[in-house]
Design an enzyme around this catalytic site. Structure first.
Site, mmCIF file in Angstrom:
data_model
loop_
_atom_site.group_PDB
_atom_site.id
_atom_site.type_symbol
_atom_site.label_atom_id
_atom_site.label_comp_id
_atom_site.label_asym_id
_atom_site.label_seq_id
_atom_site.Cartn_x
_atom_site.Cartn_y
_atom_site.Cartn_z
ATOM 1 C CG ASP A 77 4.893 3.020 1.422
ATOM 2 O OD1 ASP A 77 3.880 2.749 0.983
ATOM 3 O OD2 ASP A 77 6.054 2.330 1.353
ATOM 4 C CB SER A 130 7.019 -4.153 -0.437
ATOM 5 O OG SER A 130 5.833 -4.265 0.070
ATOM 6 C CG HIS A 168 4.739 0.513 -1.613
ATOM 7 N ND1 HIS A 168 5.460 0.533 -0.448
ATOM 8 C CD2 HIS A 168 4.783 -0.442 -2.178
ATOM 9 C CE1 HIS A 168 5.545 -1.105 -0.216
ATOM 10 N NE2 HIS A 168 5.107 -1.443 -1.514
#
Length: 682
Positions: free
Chosen positions: A619, A534, A654
């Site tokens: 995501d 991320s 995610h």
């Protein structure tokens, strides 16, 4: 390892698009990949997946071997330590071969088990399944829970009658994390999200009534809201937070149709959260205390000017969290980067600390849902100690180990060693580094090393145990975590020195740690792999542009790499709320600074390391097109024959796979990629 790319290398079509802001025009050849509804986009992602599978085909046996050995360390039939709440003890358990937990409760340890939710049954027929909320009503007869089946973190809220096992017909879509029950069990407060997936509204739902009432709306797009119920169950809180400012509203839980009242009106730069204790409020705040302090106020007159200081600001001490109970509170602090727990008796004012021995470790509160108790439950772990759950008796000061994460197959922590280094950065800062390896590893520069980093939002990457990681350590790997600026390992200042116009400190710190490990014989650039996820994927993209010669392998999972384009698009999830983290690129100063490090905008003609990038099609936090665009442009820009792979989970978001077995396979795939690129032959 250097290898010739197979002939089937995907080639993304080039469709130049001019992106103009503040008088500057950038040409984005892969902007078209943002159109999720375009069949060509999906086909391109599928082609990348097919290419990745083809390149990694020679590792399939290794992947299966890694999966089998990681699975063999897990006790598949297992259960959490039951935690008391009301007249029950609640716990989750898992069964061999079943990918999801089963949510249960008993009246006592020897009582009859009630299964509240079997996630395996609920997930049947779905490629992805996640629970968001799980909140039992005060009378213990109802359960509010929410579900998601595609990974986009938009949940449908349900209420189940626990006596009959059936759900009420009024399911509520478009909800988010956190709910709160009123004490009469008739009203339920919940959160909904806007078009940018920002949690912004609180609603009151009365059971059986189809018309819900809006009770709060957050109009400032920097802020997100959530709900919480006090440990004594007497108060419901609405918490509205940006990255730098917060505001809390309260309502007595026996007044479900009443109006919420603000505790401290928001003041720019002041963060606070609240625990209630009858008519007293304990407020954890950075007001006049960069690393936070604890004050006490009356719920009827909470004016900050009248608040009484309970724990003052102390040099070198970061006050992270406070858990308040009837007769004591537990303050989770961090001094010089190491956690500790301060216990204060509210009746006598006496303090003492809970001490820990290892050089690098993590301590976090566990489920502490009983207000009238003399015990504190916490979790402890280190790079060599599996997660351990303790009950700490306040009066006797004795801790009792309730459970340690089972590691099957004969794991012996004495065979491994953990270290904590302080690495000098180029500007004189000293960066903590936690590392672990099997005893006997020689610092001659030959050890394969995996260096992990994050460095954003004040998140602390704790040095905790992973049974999966043993598959690396037993093959001679060193595993290290760089606690770089942008995280808060050394307090709030450490975080602030790695954000906004100081963001490049994060990247420089990581490079300096990597260089230090190479210079001091832990590893070498030819044996060094790095990993981030991320915002840590942004870190991977930035440092790879800056020092492509320093790393052999880069694993960038759901990487935030198209920073400038995303920051200019306020319609995307998180963008406006992130201005306080990255800066608002609609302002020239931030535009220029972000453009100078945004990984996608700074790709060059380099011999890049071997790179694996991952994404999730659904995501909501880092859009799938960021790693897709980055990979497509990298294919055109890179020189040499190092591997470049993109792996997109077309059914998740995610967090990747929701199935625990599929998550293991994802890890086995990453490890196999590391071994392939580092030339580790099985």
């Amino acid at each position: 390892m250097d290898t010739e790319a197979p002939p089937a290398t995907p080639v993304a079509k080039i469709i130049p698009k001019a992106l103009t802001a503040l008088g500057d025009t950038r040409i984005d050849d892969y902007y078209w990949l943002r159109d999720k509804d375009d069949p060509e986009v999906l086909r391109y992602l599928e082609q990348e997946n097919e290419y990745t599978a083809a390149v990694m085909k020679d590792t399939e046996q290794l992947q299966n071997q890694l999966y089998d050995e990681m699975l063999a360390r897990i006790q598949e039939d297992d259960a959490d330590v039951p935690h008391p709440k009301g007249s029950y003890e609640y716990y989750n358990r898992t069964k061999t071969g079943q990918p999801y937990p089963i949510y249960c409760r008993k009246k006592s340890r020897d009582g009859i088990e009630e299964i509240l939710l079997d996630q395996n049954e609920m997930a049947r027929g779905f490629s992805f399944f996640a629970l968001g909320n799980f909140q039992v009503s005060p009378n213990e007869k109802l359960l509010a829970y929410s579900t998601n089946t595609d990974g986009d973190e938009t949940y449908t809220l349900h209420v189940r009658n626990l006596s009959t096992g059936t759900d009420y017909p009024d399911a509520i879509p478009n909800t988010y994390y956190s709910v709160a029950w009123t004490s009469d069990n008739q009203e339920l407060f919940y959160v909904t999200i806007d078009a940018a997936k920002r949690p912004y509204r609180i609603w009151r739902h009365t059971l059986g009534d189809p018309a819900d009432t809006l009770v709060y709306e957050e109009t400032d797009e920097r802020f997100e809201i959530s709900l919480a119920t006090s440990r004594d169950s007497k108060t419901i809180f609405i918490e509205s937070d940006s990255k730098t400012t917060s505001e809390v509203w309260y309502l007595r839980s026996n007044d479900g149709t009443g109006a919420f009242q603000v505790i401290w009106p928001r003041r720019e730069g002041v963060l606070y959260d609240v625990e209630s204790h009858g008519d007293r409020l304990f407020i954890h705040t950075n007001d006049r205390a960069k690393d936070f302090r604890l004050v006490e106020a009356s719920i009827t007159e909470p004016d900050p000017a009248l608040a009484k200081e309970v724990l003052p600001a102390r040099n070198g001490v970061f006050l992270e969290d406070v858990e308040v109970f009837q007769d004591y509170f537990a303050a989770f602090e961090r001094q010089d980067g190491l956690p500790r727990i301060l216990i204060r008796n509210l009746n006598t004012g006496e303090d003492h600390y809970v001490a820990f021995d290892e050089t690098a470790y993590a301590v976090v509160p566990d489920a502490n849902e009983v207000f009238e108790t003399t015990k504190l439950r916490f979790r402890y772990s280190s790079l060599v100690t599996p997660w351990s759950i303790y009950d700490y008796d306040i009066a006797s000061r004795n801790r009792r180990l309730l459970k340690r994460q089972p590691v099957l197959g004969g794991y012996d922590p004495a065979e491994y060693t953990s270290e904590r280094l302080l690495v000098p950065a180029r500007d004189g800062a000293r960066i903590p580094v936690s590392l672990v390896h099997r005893k006997g590893v020689v610092t001659d520069g030959k050890a394969p090393t995996l260096l992990y980093g994050y460095g954003s939002y004040g998140v602390i990457i704790e040095p905790t145990f992973s049974s999966q990681r043993i598959s690396l350590l037993n093959r001679g790997f060193i595993y290290a975590i760089a606690h770089i600026r942008g995280g808060a390992a050394l307090g709030r200042s450490w975080y602030e020195e790695g954000k906004l116009l100081k963001k490049k400190n994060t990247f420089n710190d990581f490079i300096d740690v990597a260089q230090h490990l190479a210079d001091h014989g832990y590893t070498s650039p030819e044996r060094l792999a790095v990993q981030g996820r991320s915002a840590g994927g942004l870190l991977m993209g930035a440092v790879t542009n800056m020092r492509p010669d320093l790393f052999r392998v880069v694993v960038a999972e759901v990487p935030f790499v198209d920073v400038l384009t995303t920051d200019l698009d306020a319609s995307l999830p998180l963008t406006v709320g992130e201005y306080e983290e990255w800066g608002n690129a609609n302002e020239q100063l931030f535009y220029d600074y972000i453009k100078s490090y945004s990984p996608y905008d700074n790709l060059g003609r380099h011999a890049y390391p071997n790179i694996l990038s991952t994404s999730g099609l659904n995501d909501p936090r880092v859009s799938y097109w960021e790693p897709a665009k980055w990979t497509a442009k990298l294919r055109r820009m890179k020189t040499g024959n190092n591997l470049l792979l993109l792996k997109t989970n077309l059914a998740a978001g995610h967090g990747g796979a929701s199935d625990r077995y599929e998550r293991l396979r994802e890890t086995a795939f990453v490890y196999a990629f590391l071994f392939k690129c580092l030339g580790i032959v099985e």
